[in-house]
Design a protein around this motif. Structure first.
Motif, PDB file in Angstrom:
ATOM      1  N   ASP A   1       5.818  -0.063  -1.821  1.00  0.00           N
ATOM      2  CA  ASP A   1       5.270  -1.467  -1.385  1.00  0.00           C
ATOM      3  C   ASP A   1       6.363  -2.150  -0.425  1.00  0.00           C
ATOM      4  O   ASP A   1       6.072  -2.803   0.404  1.00  0.00           O
ATOM      5  N   LYS A   2       7.666  -1.805  -0.928  1.00  0.00           N
ATOM      6  CA  LYS A   2       8.854  -2.587  -0.154  1.00  0.00           C
ATOM      7  C   LYS A   2       9.410  -1.605   1.034  1.00  0.00           C
ATOM      8  O   LYS A   2      10.304  -2.269   1.610  1.00  0.00           O
ATOM      9  N   GLY A   3       8.559  -0.745   1.301  1.00  0.00           N
ATOM     10  CA  GLY A   3       9.159   0.006   2.464  1.00  0.00           C
ATOM     11  C   GLY A   3      10.458   0.886   2.280  1.00  0.00           C
ATOM     12  O   GLY A   3      11.320   1.190   3.241  1.00  0.00           O
ATOM     13  N   LEU A   4      10.982   1.128   1.070  1.00  0.00           N
ATOM     14  CA  LEU A   4      12.222   1.688   0.901  1.00  0.00           C
ATOM     15  C   LEU A   4      12.031   3.360   1.017  1.00  0.00           C
ATOM     16  O   LEU A   4      13.127   3.874   1.075  1.00  0.00           O
ATOM     17  N   ALA A   5      10.689   3.619   1.071  1.00  0.00           N
ATOM     18  CA  ALA A   5      10.400   5.293   1.205  1.00  0.00           C
ATOM     19  C   ALA A   5       8.897   5.278   1.644  1.00  0.00           C
ATOM     20  O   ALA A   5       8.348   4.431   1.229  1.00  0.00           O
ATOM     21  N   ALA A   6       8.503   6.216   2.296  1.00  0.00           N
ATOM     22  CA  ALA A   6       7.221   6.205   2.612  1.00  0.00           C
ATOM     23  C   ALA A   6       6.416   7.188   1.666  1.00  0.00           C
ATOM     24  O   ALA A   6       5.103   6.951   1.698  1.00  0.00           O
ATOM     25  N   LYS A   7       7.304   7.967   0.861  1.00  0.00           N
ATOM     26  CA  LYS A   7       6.598   8.884  -0.209  1.00  0.00           C
ATOM     27  C   LYS A   7       7.422   8.696  -1.540  1.00  0.00           C
ATOM     28  O   LYS A   7       8.771   9.070  -1.454  1.00  0.00           O
ATOM     29  N   VAL A   8       6.723   8.973  -2.655  1.00  0.00           N
ATOM     30  CA  VAL A   8       7.594   9.150  -3.724  1.00  0.00           C
ATOM     31  C   VAL A   8       6.998  10.520  -4.305  1.00  0.00           C
ATOM     32  O   VAL A   8       5.756  10.476  -4.618  1.00  0.00           O
ATOM     33  N   ARG A   9       7.698  11.680  -4.317  1.00  0.00           N
ATOM     34  CA  ARG A   9       7.419  12.761  -5.000  1.00  0.00           C
ATOM     35  C   ARG A   9       7.669  12.907  -6.211  1.00  0.00           C
ATOM     36  O   ARG A   9       8.625  12.724  -6.778  1.00  0.00           O
TER      37      ARG A   9
END
Length: 435
Positions: free
Chosen positions: A265-273
């Protein structure tokens, strides 16, 4: 009845684990010894009892023909319990499972004098036992896909609803800043206290206000690398990947996903794997079906806040922003992580793609350090033995007698206060190493 001559017969040393040696049940004053004498036999007795208790349900699910399998697995699990209590050898696996070769080549290389439950390194022997249970079930015609820990994991989730709701309400309007991130990562750390393998399957219900607890537990946080973790994300690419190596289902999984949601949500990454386990593991570890079951449980909940959250996480999964990583048997192998580049170079390369890898819980910590009695002041970087695929952090409540990175005299003070401080899950650490 426990064998009164067991220690003498098996060369058990009546003392603590010596410094700079493998943790092992060979030392009577170690947690490993207690694990193999008490905790794991209790886990196996629970599995055998639950097969009898849930027989009707199992027959309804897997068909009447599963009756012989239930009898067979009950017998085999009881037999495994006897083998552990008798310090049997760690024998090669015979099935055709995808990881049979991985395990057998590992076992082959173990020195002959370190191939029993009590003489082997604790990590190897404990992983072996859980793999052995899996092979008992996978060797049947009808129960091969049965997750014998599923009921406990689902109960743990249901017991956590009040805590989940409070956390959901408190996190719907978060800011992108270091303070909020610190709260969420600590919430996630303390979620690790709900661990069924440490209690041999007895339920632990999270109570009270989770964020008040974060504040109250501040003095129990022995190492806090949160700021470095935050910087690795805040200064990284919004198009990047964060890997989470799961630990427990239930409330801890929920706090994993609260953290993952914030990262997206905060744009810290595009994907959490998200990296689940391939087989039922250490009672409460997350498997792929636990993940989907949890999201469904939330999405179908009568409370609108939880239901909305469950649906949002399902949407993030569908969009690939939450991505379940391909199943890797390396996570359920006996290998320490520093051996990953040699044993599973493909997985190591995949972790290299991430801007941060978060290792959850005690077993992942044991695999990062190896089950080895390091000095408590040894640096985290040294203990990783070259395992640095990316920036990495470990969130762990302390439930095993190994640790590193403490200041001078800290361990001594804690032992003076409580000689069992390393086993209670009361203390936590957030350790970071940059790539």
């Amino acid at each position: 009845m426990a064998d009164p001559d067991f220690d003498t017969k098996n060369g058990i040393v009546d003392g603590p684990t010596p410094p700079h040696t493998d943790l092992s049940a060979l030392y009577k004053q170690s947690f490993a010894y207690y694990t193999f004498r008490v905790r794991l036999p209790s886990t196996l007795a629970t599995i055998a009892a639950s097969l009898a208790k849930d027989k009707d349900e199992l027959l309804a699910t897997y068909g009447v023909a599963a009756s012989a399998d239930i009898e067979q697995t009950t017998k085999a699990v009881t037999q495994l319990r006897e083998e552990i209590l008798g310090n049997a050898s760690l024998l090669p696996f015979e099935g055709k499972e995808p990881d049979t070769e991985l395990w057998n080549s590992f076992l082959e290389k173990l020195p002959a004098e370190k191939r029993t439950y009590f003489s082997s390194c604790w990590l190897y022997a404990e992983c072996y036992m859980y793999r052995k249970i899996s092979s008992i079930f996978r060797g049947t015609s009808h129960l091969a896909a049965h997750d014998y820990f599923s009921p406990q994991k689902q109960t743990a989730t249901k017991l956590s609803v009040d805590a989940m709701l409070a956390v959901a309400k408190a996190t719907r309007h978060n800011e992108r800043n270091a303070d909020t991130f610190r709260q969420l990562i600590k919430l996630n750390l303390w979620g690790n206290r709900c661990d069924l393998s440490i209690t041999s399957g007895k339920q632990v219900k999270p109570t009270g206000n989770a964020f008040d607890q974060v504040t109250d537990l501040e003095e129990k946080l022995l190492i806090d690398g949160t700021l470095d973790v935050w910087k690795s994300l805040d200064g990284g690419s919004s198009a990047g990947i964060v890997d989470i190596i799961f630990d427990n289902a239930g409330y801890e999984l929920y706090t994993d996903l609260i953290l993952a949601e914030y990262i997206i949500d905060k744009g810290l990454a595009a994907k959490v794997r998200l990296n689940p386990k391939a087989i039922p593991w250490f009672i409460s570890d997350v498997m792929e079906h636990d993940y989907h079951w949890t999201l469904r449980f939330l999405a179908e909940h009568s409370d609108p806040v939880l239901s909305e959250l469950g649906k949002k996480w399902q949407r993030l999964t569908d969009e690939g922003k939450f991505e379940l990583a391909p199943l890797e048997h390396f996570w359920t192998s006996p290998y320490e992580f520093y051996r990953m580049p040699e044993v599973n170079p493909g997985l190591y390369d995949r972790l290299k793609e991430a801007q941060l890898v978060i290792f959850k819980g005690d077993l992942n910590y044991r695999k990062l350090l190896g089950d080895f009695s390091w000095d408590s002041t040894e640096s985290f970087e040294t203990c990783l033995r070259g395992f640095r695929p990316s920036n990495l952090c470990t969130l762990r409540t302390v439930k095993a007698d190994l640790i590193c990175g403490l200041g001078d005299g800290v361990a001594e003070q804690l032992f003076a206060k409580d000689k069992e401080w390393m086993l209670t899950g009361e203390y936590g650490i957030i350790q970071f190493a940059s790539k």
